[in-house]
Design a protein around this motif. Structure first.
Motif, PDB file in Angstrom:
ATOM      1  N   THR A  40      -2.453 -13.717   1.263  1.00  0.00           N
ATOM      2  CA  THR A  40      -1.013 -13.507   1.160  1.00  0.00           C
ATOM      3  C   THR A  40      -0.267 -14.558   1.981  1.00  0.00           C
ATOM      4  O   THR A  40      -0.810 -15.123   2.925  1.00  0.00           O
ATOM      5  N   PRO A  41       0.987 -14.804   1.637  1.00  0.00           N
ATOM      6  CA  PRO A  41       1.777 -15.761   2.421  1.00  0.00           C
ATOM      7  C   PRO A  41       1.850 -15.393   3.909  1.00  0.00           C
ATOM      8  O   PRO A  41       1.815 -16.281   4.766  1.00  0.00           O
ATOM      9  N   MET A  42       1.929 -14.112   4.210  1.00  0.00           N
ATOM     10  CA  MET A  42       1.985 -13.684   5.601  1.00  0.00           C
ATOM     11  C   MET A  42       0.678 -14.006   6.326  1.00  0.00           C
ATOM     12  O   MET A  42       0.689 -14.507   7.451  1.00  0.00           O
ATOM     13  N   GLU A  43      -0.438 -13.726   5.675  1.00  0.00           N
ATOM     14  CA  GLU A  43      -1.741 -14.054   6.259  1.00  0.00           C
ATOM     15  C   GLU A  43      -1.887 -15.559   6.436  1.00  0.00           C
ATOM     16  O   GLU A  43      -2.421 -16.032   7.433  1.00  0.00           O
ATOM     17  N   GLN A  44      -1.416 -16.312   5.461  1.00  0.00           N
ATOM     18  CA  GLN A  44      -1.502 -17.769   5.528  1.00  0.00           C
ATOM     19  C   GLN A  44      -0.694 -18.307   6.707  1.00  0.00           C
ATOM     20  O   GLN A  44      -1.150 -19.206   7.417  1.00  0.00           O
ATOM     21  N   ASP A  45       0.487 -17.741   6.928  1.00  0.00           N
ATOM     22  CA  ASP A  45       1.290 -18.151   8.090  1.00  0.00           C
ATOM     23  C   ASP A  45       0.557 -17.852   9.387  1.00  0.00           C
ATOM     24  O   ASP A  45       0.512 -18.692  10.299  1.00  0.00           O
ATOM     25  N   PRO A  81      -3.867  -1.548   2.150  1.00  0.00           N
ATOM     26  CA  PRO A  81      -3.178  -2.799   1.832  1.00  0.00           C
ATOM     27  C   PRO A  81      -1.814  -2.546   1.200  1.00  0.00           C
ATOM     28  O   PRO A  81      -1.623  -1.566   0.486  1.00  0.00           O
ATOM     29  N   ILE A  82      -0.871  -3.425   1.504  1.00  0.00           N
ATOM     30  CA  ILE A  82       0.443  -3.330   0.876  1.00  0.00           C
ATOM     31  C   ILE A  82       0.704  -4.588   0.040  1.00  0.00           C
ATOM     32  O   ILE A  82       1.831  -5.009  -0.122  1.00  0.00           O
ATOM     33  N   ASP A  83      -0.359  -5.147  -0.487  1.00  0.00           N
ATOM     34  CA  ASP A  83      -0.248  -6.375  -1.269  1.00  0.00           C
ATOM     35  C   ASP A  83       0.719  -6.236  -2.441  1.00  0.00           C
ATOM     36  O   ASP A  83       1.413  -7.176  -2.798  1.00  0.00           O
ATOM     37  N   HIS A  84       0.752  -5.037  -3.043  1.00  0.00           N
ATOM     38  CA  HIS A  84       1.629  -4.852  -4.196  1.00  0.00           C
ATOM     39  C   HIS A  84       3.105  -4.968  -3.802  1.00  0.00           C
ATOM     40  O   HIS A  84       3.945  -5.284  -4.620  1.00  0.00           O
ATOM     41  N   LEU A  85       3.429  -4.730  -2.542  1.00  0.00           N
ATOM     42  CA  LEU A  85       4.806  -4.871  -2.070  1.00  0.00           C
ATOM     43  C   LEU A  85       5.158  -6.316  -1.753  1.00  0.00           C
ATOM     44  O   LEU A  85       6.332  -6.680  -1.751  1.00  0.00           O
ATOM     45  N   GLN A  86       4.160  -7.138  -1.494  1.00  0.00           N
ATOM     46  CA  GLN A  86       4.396  -8.533  -1.126  1.00  0.00           C
ATOM     47  C   GLN A  86       5.159  -9.267  -2.224  1.00  0.00           C
ATOM     48  O   GLN A  86       6.043 -10.069  -1.930  1.00  0.00           O
TER      49      GLN A  86
END
Length: 170
Positions: free
Chosen positions: A31-36, A87-92
């Motif tokens: 996810t973009p958050m994990e990547q950051d 996980p809240i990936d679907h909200l990302q």
């Protein structure tokens, strides 16, 4: 080494190797958050590692080693941390609208690389960046022949998956 020298080296390395760092980040975090988060971890480690650089290898090899080791440690730490969380990936997708056109084949390739174990992920990135088997072996601490065997297996696996998903043109 003075802090000014360390800052200068860091700025130069960040400018020269940010695409390398982004490749590692994208392969180890989804996810973009994990990547950051992972990118921040890696650049912190690169900063702290500068005084340890003894120029026994190229700066590219050194930075790759730092980035890959940091990413592997980060993945293991995140895995332990998220085992009990939902996980809240679907909200990302709702929170972050993508405005950048992305090549589906590239997205598929990174998703497939992400499914590999840490060593195979690292080898995939190093191969894509054109490192020799000898350099890969040095960075990862395995033999050249083991690098060759693993790369052949990775290529066969990705080729099979590509055929199954009609992405064979990659």
């Amino acid at each position: 080494m003075s802090e000014l020298e360390q800052n200068n080296i860091f700025d130069k390395w960040l400018a020269n190797y940010k695409t390398l760092l982004f490749k590692v980040v994208r392969s180890y975090a989804q996810t973009p958050m994990e990547q950051d988060d992972l990118f921040q971890e890696i650049i912190i480690q690169v900063w702290h590692s500068i005084p340890k650089f003894r120029q026994q290898s190229s700066s590219t090899t050194f930075i790759y080693r730092v980035a890959l080791n940091t990413a592997i440690k980060w993945v293991n730490k995140e895995r332990k941390h998220t085992q009990d969380n939902q996980p809240i990936d679907h909200l990302q997708a709702v929170l972050c609208e993508s405005v950048i056109e992305v090549d589906e084949r590239l997205t598929w390739l990174y998703e497939e690389i992400h499914k590999l174990d840490e060593i195979d992920r690292s080898l995939s990135l190093l191969l894509l960046d054109g490192f020799s088997y000898k350099e890969m072996a040095s960075i990862l601490g395995i033999s050249e022949s083991n690098v060759g065997v693993k790369i052949n297996r990775i290529k066969k696996l990705l080729s099979t998956r590509a055929k199954q998903q009609d992405y064979y043109g990659i």
